[in-house]
Design a protein around this motif. Structure first.
Motif, PDB file in Angstrom:
ATOM      1  N   HIS A  19       0.576  -1.232  -0.141  1.00 30.41           N
ATOM      2  CA  HIS A  19      -0.010   0.214  -0.153  1.00 30.41           C
ATOM      3  C   HIS A  19       0.828   1.269  -0.078  1.00 30.41           C
ATOM      4  O   HIS A  19       0.383   2.600  -0.082  1.00 30.41           O
ATOM      5  CB  HIS A  19      -0.911   0.081   1.212  1.00 30.41           C
ATOM      6  CG  HIS A  19      -0.497   0.111   2.368  1.00 30.41           C
ATOM      7  ND1 HIS A  19       0.022  -0.882   3.148  1.00 30.41           N
ATOM      8  CD2 HIS A  19      -0.159   1.423   3.061  1.00 30.41           C
ATOM      9  CE1 HIS A  19       0.474  -0.373   4.392  1.00 30.41           C
ATOM     10  NE2 HIS A  19       0.508   0.974   4.453  1.00 30.41           N
ATOM     11  N   GLN A  40      -4.135   7.987  -2.890  1.00 31.46           N
ATOM     12  CA  GLN A  40      -5.178   8.201  -1.845  1.00 31.46           C
ATOM     13  C   GLN A  40      -6.293   8.916  -2.712  1.00 31.46           C
ATOM     14  O   GLN A  40      -7.677   8.550  -2.499  1.00 31.46           O
ATOM     15  CB  GLN A  40      -4.836   8.858  -0.453  1.00 31.46           C
ATOM     16  CG  GLN A  40      -3.768   8.012   0.467  1.00 31.46           C
ATOM     17  CD  GLN A  40      -2.485   8.382  -0.143  1.00 31.46           C
ATOM     18  OE1 GLN A  40      -1.953   9.080  -1.027  1.00 31.46           O
ATOM     19  NE2 GLN A  40      -1.880   7.316   0.277  1.00 31.46           N
ATOM     20  N   ILE A  43      -7.929   6.216  -5.214  1.00 29.68           N
ATOM     21  CA  ILE A  43      -8.663   5.321  -4.137  1.00 29.68           C
ATOM     22  C   ILE A  43     -10.204   6.149  -3.953  1.00 29.68           C
ATOM     23  O   ILE A  43     -11.234   5.451  -4.375  1.00 29.68           O
ATOM     24  CB  ILE A  43      -8.060   4.960  -3.028  1.00 29.68           C
ATOM     25  CG1 ILE A  43      -6.817   3.973  -3.399  1.00 29.68           C
ATOM     26  CG2 ILE A  43      -9.000   4.107  -2.069  1.00 29.68           C
ATOM     27  CD1 ILE A  43      -5.854   3.689  -2.164  1.00 29.68           C
ATOM     28  N   GLU A  47     -13.855   4.716  -5.319  1.00 30.46           N
ATOM     29  CA  GLU A  47     -14.905   4.378  -4.417  1.00 30.46           C
ATOM     30  C   GLU A  47     -16.120   5.292  -4.473  1.00 30.46           C
ATOM     31  O   GLU A  47     -17.181   4.714  -4.099  1.00 30.46           O
ATOM     32  CB  GLU A  47     -14.182   4.432  -2.833  1.00 30.46           C
ATOM     33  CG  GLU A  47     -13.271   3.311  -2.771  1.00 30.46           C
ATOM     34  CD  GLU A  47     -12.753   3.009  -1.395  1.00 30.46           C
ATOM     35  OE1 GLU A  47     -12.076   1.823  -0.917  1.00 30.46           O
ATOM     36  OE2 GLU A  47     -12.541   4.200  -0.681  1.00 30.46           O
ATOM     37  N   VAL A  66      -9.255  -1.178  -6.298  1.00 25.81           N
ATOM     38  CA  VAL A  66      -8.694  -0.924  -4.985  1.00 25.81           C
ATOM     39  C   VAL A  66      -8.942  -2.296  -4.354  1.00 25.81           C
ATOM     40  O   VAL A  66      -9.621  -3.046  -4.327  1.00 25.81           O
ATOM     41  CB  VAL A  66      -9.826   0.040  -4.158  1.00 25.81           C
ATOM     42  CG1 VAL A  66      -9.322   0.148  -2.862  1.00 25.81           C
ATOM     43  CG2 VAL A  66     -10.006   1.365  -4.958  1.00 25.81           C
ATOM     44  N   THR A  68      -7.168  -4.236  -0.486  1.00 26.67           N
ATOM     45  CA  THR A  68      -6.924  -4.005   0.821  1.00 26.67           C
ATOM     46  C   THR A  68      -5.897  -5.114   1.068  1.00 26.67           C
ATOM     47  O   THR A  68      -6.182  -6.165   0.943  1.00 26.67           O
ATOM     48  CB  THR A  68      -8.359  -4.190   1.751  1.00 26.67           C
ATOM     49  OG1 THR A  68      -9.238  -3.312   1.021  1.00 26.67           O
ATOM     50  CG2 THR A  68      -7.985  -4.027   2.889  1.00 26.67           C
ATOM     51  N   SER A  69      -4.639  -4.557   1.697  1.00 24.89           N
ATOM     52  CA  SER A  69      -3.881  -5.389   2.308  1.00 24.89           C
ATOM     53  C   SER A  69      -4.146  -6.198   3.742  1.00 24.89           C
ATOM     54  O   SER A  69      -5.347  -5.948   4.125  1.00 24.89           O
ATOM     55  CB  SER A  69      -2.683  -4.633   2.700  1.00 24.89           C
ATOM     56  OG  SER A  69      -2.700  -4.148   3.992  1.00 24.89           O
ATOM     57  N   THR A  70      -3.483  -7.256   4.117  1.00 28.01           N
ATOM     58  CA  THR A  70      -3.941  -7.846   5.034  1.00 28.01           C
ATOM     59  C   THR A  70      -3.784  -7.200   6.429  1.00 28.01           C
ATOM     60  O   THR A  70      -4.624  -7.623   7.429  1.00 28.01           O
ATOM     61  CB  THR A  70      -2.790  -9.155   5.354  1.00 28.01           C
ATOM     62  OG1 THR A  70      -1.312  -8.639   5.440  1.00 28.01           O
ATOM     63  CG2 THR A  70      -2.768 -10.090   4.169  1.00 28.01           C
ATOM     64  N   GLY A  72      -5.392  -4.156   6.192  1.00 26.03           N
ATOM     65  CA  GLY A  72      -6.468  -3.185   6.114  1.00 26.03           C
ATOM     66  C   GLY A  72      -6.240  -1.780   5.415  1.00 26.03           C
ATOM     67  O   GLY A  72      -6.924  -1.064   5.424  1.00 26.03           O
ATOM     68  N   ASN A  73      -4.968  -1.880   4.897  1.00 28.77           N
ATOM     69  CA  ASN A  73      -4.693  -0.529   4.318  1.00 28.77           C
ATOM     70  C   ASN A  73      -5.086  -0.573   2.836  1.00 28.77           C
ATOM     71  O   ASN A  73      -4.795  -1.684   2.140  1.00 28.77           O
ATOM     72  CB  ASN A  73      -3.119  -0.360   4.101  1.00 28.77           C
ATOM     73  CG  ASN A  73      -2.566  -0.145   5.583  1.00 28.77           C
ATOM     74  OD1 ASN A  73      -3.032   0.867   6.335  1.00 28.77           O
ATOM     75  ND2 ASN A  73      -1.731  -1.001   6.149  1.00 28.77           N
ATOM     76  N   LYS A  74      -5.507   0.165   2.165  1.00 26.54           N
ATOM     77  CA  LYS A  74      -5.883   0.385   0.573  1.00 26.54           C
ATOM     78  C   LYS A  74      -5.119   0.632  -0.173  1.00 26.54           C
ATOM     79  O   LYS A  74      -4.199   1.576   0.200  1.00 26.54           O
ATOM     80  CB  LYS A  74      -7.331   1.379   0.520  1.00 26.54           C
ATOM     81  CG  LYS A  74      -8.499   0.638   1.268  1.00 26.54           C
ATOM     82  CD  LYS A  74      -9.521   1.446   1.014  1.00 26.54           C
ATOM     83  CE  LYS A  74     -10.877   1.034   1.815  1.00 26.54           C
ATOM     84  NZ  LYS A  74     -12.051   1.615   1.727  1.00 26.54           N
ATOM     85  N   TYR A  75      -4.825   0.187  -1.457  1.00 25.29           N
ATOM     86  CA  TYR A  75      -4.018   0.511  -2.575  1.00 25.29           C
ATOM     87  C   TYR A  75      -4.460   0.364  -3.690  1.00 25.29           C
ATOM     88  O   TYR A  75      -5.749  -0.344  -3.852  1.00 25.29           O
ATOM     89  CB  TYR A  75      -2.667  -0.303  -2.239  1.00 25.29           C
ATOM     90  CG  TYR A  75      -2.525  -1.623  -2.375  1.00 25.29           C
ATOM     91  CD1 TYR A  75      -2.377  -2.401  -3.583  1.00 25.29           C
ATOM     92  CD2 TYR A  75      -3.034  -2.593  -1.282  1.00 25.29           C
ATOM     93  CE1 TYR A  75      -2.411  -3.684  -3.553  1.00 25.29           C
ATOM     94  CE2 TYR A  75      -3.093  -3.798  -1.297  1.00 25.29           C
ATOM     95  CZ  TYR A  75      -2.773  -4.439  -2.658  1.00 25.29           C
ATOM     96  OH  TYR A  75      -2.555  -5.719  -2.592  1.00 25.29           O
TER      97      TYR A  75
END
Length: 96
Positions: A19, A40, A43, A47, A66, A68-70, A72-75
């Motif tokens: 992310h 950001q 994203i 969304e 979009v 989501t990393s493990t 919880g961060n979006k990228y």
């Protein structure tokens, strides 16, 4: 309906964390001027349904989504096109 924009370049960071790898994305307007957004901003636009992004691969367009990393961060990342593991990271650096 979201307007679609081709991502032609990115600005990377030195991070290896998914992310944090992309700082900015960019492309060219119909007028020949460059546009640029932070990851950001992109994203939020995706969304909110304002924008859709893609990366051109020959005659095909690979959509940007979009993720989501493990933690919880979006990228943003491209859909799997069966060829490139990450079409965004293979793009050239954007002019600053």
């Amino acid at each position: 309906m979201a307007s679609r924009h081709e991502i032609k370049c990115i600005n990377k960071t030195n991070s290896t964390i998914a992310h944090e790898r992309i700082e900015r994305i960019g492309g060219m307007n119909g007028t020949g001027t460059w546009w640029s957004l932070t990851q950001q901003e992109a994203i939020a636009g995706i969304e909110e349904g304002r924008w859709g992004f893609y990366v051109a691969r020959g005659v095909a367009a690979v959509n940007v989504n979009v993720a989501t990393s493990t933690y919880g961060n979006k990228y943003i990342k491209t859909e799997n096109d069966g060829e490139q593991s990450n079409n965004l990271l293979s793009l050239p650096e954007c002019p600053l």
